[in-house]
Design a protein around this motif. Structure first.
Motif, PDB file in Angstrom:
ATOM      1  N   GLY A 396       0.786  -1.226   0.000  1.00 40.29           N
ATOM      2  CA  GLY A 396       0.000   0.000   0.000  1.00 40.29           C
ATOM      3  C   GLY A 396       0.817   1.274   0.000  1.00 40.29           C
ATOM      4  O   GLY A 396       0.262   2.372   0.078  1.00 40.29           O
ATOM      5  N   ARG A 397       2.117   1.153  -0.112  1.00 42.01           N
ATOM      6  CA  ARG A 397       2.999   2.336  -0.083  1.00 42.01           C
ATOM      7  C   ARG A 397       3.649   2.532  -1.441  1.00 42.01           C
ATOM      8  O   ARG A 397       4.278   1.632  -1.986  1.00 42.01           O
ATOM      9  N   GLU A 398       3.486   3.729  -2.013  1.00 45.21           N
ATOM     10  CA  GLU A 398       4.021   4.018  -3.344  1.00 45.21           C
ATOM     11  C   GLU A 398       5.532   4.199  -3.327  1.00 45.21           C
ATOM     12  O   GLU A 398       6.215   3.904  -4.297  1.00 45.21           O
ATOM     13  N   GLY A 399       6.031   4.706  -2.227  1.00 49.73           N
ATOM     14  CA  GLY A 399       7.464   4.967  -2.139  1.00 49.73           C
ATOM     15  C   GLY A 399       7.734   6.012  -1.079  1.00 49.73           C
ATOM     16  O   GLY A 399       6.881   6.334  -0.251  1.00 49.73           O
ATOM     17  N   LEU A 400       8.945   6.563  -1.118  1.00 50.73           N
ATOM     18  CA  LEU A 400       9.366   7.549  -0.132  1.00 50.73           C
ATOM     19  C   LEU A 400       9.389   8.938  -0.759  1.00 50.73           C
ATOM     20  O   LEU A 400      10.024   9.162  -1.789  1.00 50.73           O
ATOM     21  N   GLU A 401       8.700   9.890  -0.125  1.00 50.65           N
ATOM     22  CA  GLU A 401       8.746  11.279  -0.552  1.00 50.65           C
ATOM     23  C   GLU A 401       9.756  12.018   0.328  1.00 50.65           C
ATOM     24  O   GLU A 401       9.662  11.987   1.556  1.00 50.65           O
ATOM     25  N   TYR A 402      10.718  12.666  -0.323  1.00 45.31           N
ATOM     26  CA  TYR A 402      11.762  13.364   0.409  1.00 45.31           C
ATOM     27  C   TYR A 402      12.020  14.734  -0.221  1.00 45.31           C
ATOM     28  O   TYR A 402      11.613  15.004  -1.355  1.00 45.31           O
ATOM     29  N   LYS A 403      12.710  15.595   0.520  1.00 46.22           N
ATOM     30  CA  LYS A 403      13.061  16.921   0.025  1.00 46.22           C
ATOM     31  C   LYS A 403      14.431  16.869  -0.658  1.00 46.22           C
ATOM     32  O   LYS A 403      15.403  16.362  -0.081  1.00 46.22           O
ATOM     33  N   ALA A 404      14.502  17.414  -1.859  1.00 50.17           N
ATOM     34  CA  ALA A 404      15.780  17.507  -2.565  1.00 50.17           C
ATOM     35  C   ALA A 404      16.648  18.543  -1.852  1.00 50.17           C
ATOM     36  O   ALA A 404      16.312  19.726  -1.815  1.00 50.17           O
ATOM     37  N   ALA A 405      17.738  18.111  -1.294  1.00 46.76           N
ATOM     38  CA  ALA A 405      18.524  18.954  -0.384  1.00 46.76           C
ATOM     39  C   ALA A 405      19.524  19.832  -1.122  1.00 46.76           C
ATOM     40  O   ALA A 405      19.981  19.521  -2.225  1.00 46.76           O
ATOM     41  N   PHE A 406      19.857  20.939  -0.475  1.00 41.71           N
ATOM     42  CA  PHE A 406      20.981  21.761  -0.909  1.00 41.71           C
ATOM     43  C   PHE A 406      21.592  22.394   0.335  1.00 41.71           C
ATOM     44  O   PHE A 406      20.907  22.632   1.333  1.00 41.71           O
ATOM     45  N   PRO A 407      22.900  22.673   0.320  1.00 38.47           N
ATOM     46  CA  PRO A 407      23.568  23.181   1.520  1.00 38.47           C
ATOM     47  C   PRO A 407      23.317  24.665   1.737  1.00 38.47           C
ATOM     48  O   PRO A 407      23.012  25.411   0.800  1.00 38.47           O
ATOM     49  N   LYS A 408      23.461  25.098   2.984  1.00 40.44           N
ATOM     50  CA  LYS A 408      23.295  26.516   3.315  1.00 40.44           C
ATOM     51  C   LYS A 408      24.382  27.350   2.663  1.00 40.44           C
ATOM     52  O   LYS A 408      24.132  28.451   2.171  1.00 40.44           O
ATOM     53  N   LEU A 409      25.604  26.835   2.678  1.00 42.64           N
ATOM     54  CA  LEU A 409      26.720  27.521   2.042  1.00 42.64           C
ATOM     55  C   LEU A 409      26.859  27.040   0.606  1.00 42.64           C
ATOM     56  O   LEU A 409      26.900  25.835   0.347  1.00 42.64           O
ATOM     57  N   LYS A 410      26.934  27.951  -0.333  1.00 41.35           N
ATOM     58  CA  LYS A 410      27.044  27.573  -1.744  1.00 41.35           C
ATOM     59  C   LYS A 410      28.338  26.799  -1.963  1.00 41.35           C
ATOM     60  O   LYS A 410      29.426  27.266  -1.602  1.00 41.35           O
ATOM     61  N   PRO A 411      28.261  25.603  -2.536  1.00 36.66           N
ATOM     62  CA  PRO A 411      29.470  24.796  -2.742  1.00 36.66           C
ATOM     63  C   PRO A 411      30.422  25.489  -3.714  1.00 36.66           C
ATOM     64  O   PRO A 411      30.030  25.836  -4.829  1.00 36.66           O
ATOM     65  N   PRO A 412      31.658  25.716  -3.325  1.00 32.50           N
ATOM     66  CA  PRO A 412      32.593  26.411  -4.221  1.00 32.50           C
ATOM     67  C   PRO A 412      32.868  25.648  -5.508  1.00 32.50           C
ATOM     68  O   PRO A 412      33.177  26.254  -6.531  1.00 32.50           O
ATOM     69  N   GLY A 413      32.745  24.331  -5.459  1.00 34.41           N
ATOM     70  CA  GLY A 413      32.975  23.533  -6.656  1.00 34.41           C
ATOM     71  C   GLY A 413      31.739  23.313  -7.483  1.00 34.41           C
ATOM     72  O   GLY A 413      31.780  22.557  -8.472  1.00 34.41           O
ATOM     73  N   ALA A 414      30.619  23.973  -7.091  1.00 33.17           N
ATOM     74  CA  ALA A 414      29.343  23.839  -7.810  1.00 33.17           C
ATOM     75  C   ALA A 414      29.023  22.359  -8.021  1.00 33.17           C
ATOM     76  O   ALA A 414      29.216  21.551  -7.119  1.00 33.17           O
ATOM     77  N   ASN A 415      28.597  22.017  -9.222  1.00 32.09           N
ATOM     78  CA  ASN A 415      28.305  20.616  -9.539  1.00 32.09           C
ATOM     79  C   ASN A 415      29.358  20.036 -10.472  1.00 32.09           C
ATOM     80  O   ASN A 415      29.108  19.062 -11.176  1.00 32.09           O
ATOM     81  N   PHE A 416      30.538  20.648 -10.461  1.00 31.63           N
ATOM     82  CA  PHE A 416      31.627  20.173 -11.312  1.00 31.63           C
ATOM     83  C   PHE A 416      32.449  19.078 -10.644  1.00 31.63           C
ATOM     84  O   PHE A 416      33.127  18.310 -11.308  1.00 31.63           O
ATOM     85  N   TYR A 417      32.419  19.038  -9.306  1.00 29.76           N
ATOM     86  CA  TYR A 417      33.235  18.116  -8.540  1.00 29.76           C
ATOM     87  C   TYR A 417      32.363  17.404  -7.507  1.00 29.76           C
ATOM     88  O   TYR A 417      31.259  17.866  -7.199  1.00 29.76           O
ATOM     89  N   PRO A 418      32.853  16.310  -6.918  1.00 28.21           N
ATOM     90  CA  PRO A 418      32.137  15.728  -5.778  1.00 28.21           C
ATOM     91  C   PRO A 418      31.956  16.792  -4.704  1.00 28.21           C
ATOM     92  O   PRO A 418      32.846  17.618  -4.480  1.00 28.21           O
TER      93      PRO A 418
END
Length: 588
Positions: A396-418
């Motif tokens: 009876g459960r479709e799956g898990l609903e979660y919030k797509a997270a992002f950090p408070k401090l902007k990552p200096p490497g953006a999405n170019f690096y881990p």
């Protein structure tokens, strides 16, 4: 009984800590000197972070390395305004000063017992699963056979960062191994770091941990029957209201693993409380003030002088430019496109939601450009995503609903690096030149085993845990593969536009750029761009590297489309764009 246990723990810690060096921080607040009983740079990172958040703007750090023989050595980190350099730059300066390598503090799985016996400093991760609808945190009960806190309740999941693994990989792996929950990387938000020093088992188990704390936000509690518990680690799980959990820790309840909620660990409860007890009116006013700093400008488009072919080509070029916009959203942060779509969809829900969308549309991210990239949104504002498979199936459960997270401090490497990468090492020398190029992203091979688990939860192949080996874990993916779907679409549009234009040089540029999108070789297209002589002035593709604040290597996709005014003496390119990024052109 609880007070006696607490007193014993403090005495054991005091004996151990008395042999450690001392750190003195002098700052511009009262009292002027804060003395801390640690010297490891990892702890210093935490305390600097705390001072910054506490409003300390000017700081002078003096490190006294008090050796066991009584000799003292000292070093000085220059007095400066903290806002003038990034937290990563602070870490680098301190690491150089103390000659400390964060990644060298990761633990070899075979030596964990010896590390706790000797009290070696090491890194670890904590995962806190929070259910929004009930305001509850998931807790796990340590198995009775555990050396640390047997039979006591603790936060959702935890584990060491093994040698060769990253912090985020370790957090995801700990959750999968202990609870049987497999979540994507955008479910994890690194909310703070803290130092945890404790001794138990009559001094035979010493833990000196520098811990990364991750928050996973779900809409509703995960059904308890969905968990697969690792019997050697976890005997039970339950949900508890975060305030009740905080109260039990404050009272030093003997059934719960101890934490100092008045210290750094208390940030967990403060963050949750601040996010979900906001003043809507005050927040609307704050966003409105931020928006009013910008002025709306209307640009009138003058198409006279364009040939019919150029006019038709312009429509296709604009469509290709919108594809660049889509890629640039992705390059900022991996969950950024989901956040954008969510905010746009809900913009009409309330005045606050409208203002969120307006200000996001200006910044193209949850970080405010005019406020030193300070976040104006939190993960509580973010997109809700449905994960159909992440655990044992529950009827009876479709799956898990979660919030797509992002950090408070902007990552200096953006999405170019881990997301946890702060220096370029761990790469074979023969890859360094390619990896430091403009047109690729850096990833970890160790993510592959977890991603495989997500696609097939029925198959548990933990032999893949050893895929991530130091020196071979990082690899690069060229833009033409990373953004293949979008770049293929843009290439088709540019090829068609090139066939329509009446300008020979513009046709050459558009066709060469289309080839470059698919081959990742931008040499010919950059030559064509510099030799462009057309009524339509087009700059499209990866150019500026400002988004890569970590190393300044990676180029961001963008587009500028203008119509040349032949009466303008400044010519077709009044804006000083960067030179093409291809090093072969720069060298020539």
């Amino acid at each position: 009984m609880a007070k006696q246990r607490a007193k014993k723990r403090k005495e054991e810690n005091a004996r151990h800590m008395s042999n450690l060096p001392r750190l003195i921080i002098a700052c511009n607040r009262s009292p002027p000197v804060i003395s801390l009983e640690f010297v490891q740079s990892s702890e210093l990172f935490v305390n600097l972070h705390y001072l910054v958040s506490a409003g300390v703007h000017s700081i002078c750090v003096i490190i006294l390395k008090l050796q066991h023989n009584g000799d003292v050595s000292d070093g000085l980190l220059q007095s400066s305004n903290l806002k003038s350099f990034t937290f990563n730059e602070l870490k680098t300066a301190i690491r150089n000063l103390l000659d400390f390598d964060v990644e060298s503090s990761c633990v070899d799985r075979s030596s964990r017992g010896a590390g706790h016996r000797d009290g070696d400093y090491h890194r670890a991760v904590y995962v806190c699963i929070y259910a929004e609808s009930t305001q509850e945190l998931l807790l796990r009960k340590h198995a009775d056979c555990k050396n640390s806190w047997p039979g006591l309740w603790d936060i959702s999941s935890a584990g060491h960062i093994s040698a060769g693994d990253s912090s985020l990989i370790s957090a995801r792996r700990a959750l999968e191994e202990e609870l049987g929950i497999v979540l994507p990387k955008d479910a994890f938000e690194l909310i703070f770091n803290f130092l945890r020093d404790w001794t138990t088992n009559n001094g035979t188990f010493i833990s000196n941990e520098f811990d990364d704390v991750y928050l996973v936000t779900t809409l509703d509690p995960i059904p308890l029957e969905a968990f697969t518990l690792q019997e050697s680690e976890v005997s039970a799980v339950k949900y508890l209201h975060y305030n009740q959990y905080r109260s039990l820790l404050a009272k030093e309840d003997p059934d719960y693993a101890p934490y100092d909620v008045d210290g750094q660990y208390g940030q967990l409860f403060d963050i949750i409380e601040q996010r979900y007890k906001e003043n809507t009116t005050a927040r609307c006013l704050a966003l409105q003030k931020q928006i009013e700093r910008y002025a709306s400008v209307t640009l009138n488009l003058e198409l006279r002088g364009l040939s019919e072919g150029d006019t038709r080509a312009l429509v296709l070029i604009i469509k290709a430019a919108r594809v660049m916009d889509e890629i640039s959203h992705q390059q900022v942060w991996h969950s950024n496109p989901a956040l954008r779509d969510w905010l746009k969809e809900h913009a009409a829900t309330s005045e606050l939601d409208r203002l969120k969308w307006v200000y996001y549309s200006i910044n193209k991210s949850p970080w405010s450009c005019l406020d030193e990239s300070e976040a104006f949104l939190t993960t509580a504002d973010s997109a809700v995503k449905l994960l159909s498979q992440c655990s044992k199936p529950v009827s009876g459960r479709e799956g898990l609903e979660y919030k797509a997270a992002f950090p408070k401090l902007k990552p200096p490497g953006a999405n170019f690096y881990p997301p946890d990468k702060d220096k370029m090492h761990g790469l074979p020398k023969d890859q360094l030149e390619e990896v430091t190029g403009f047109f690729n992203v850096i990833k970890r091979r160790s993510e592959l085993s977890i991603e495989a688990s997500m696609t097939n939860l029925a198959v548990k192949n933990h032999d893949n845990d050893n895929v991530a080996v130091s020196g071979t874990d990082l690899y690069n993916v060229p833009y033409c593969k990373e953004y293949m779907s979008s770049l293929s679409k843009a290439a088709e549009l540019l090829l068609e536009a090139g066939n329509l234009t009446s300008s020979t040089s513009l046709k050459r540029l558009l066709h060469e750029k289309a080839k470059a999108f698919l081959s990742n070789d931008y040499y010919e297209s950059d030559i064509a761009w510099m030799e462009l002589d057309s009524k339509l002035d087009v700059t499209i593709g990866p150019y500026e590297t400002y988004e890569d604040a970590l190393f300044g290597y990676k180029a961001t996709f963008e587009a500028f489309v203008g119509i040349r005014d032949d009466n303008d003496v400044k010519g077709p390119q009044p804006i000083a764009f960067n030179l093409p990024n291809d090093e072969r052109i720069v060298k020539d």
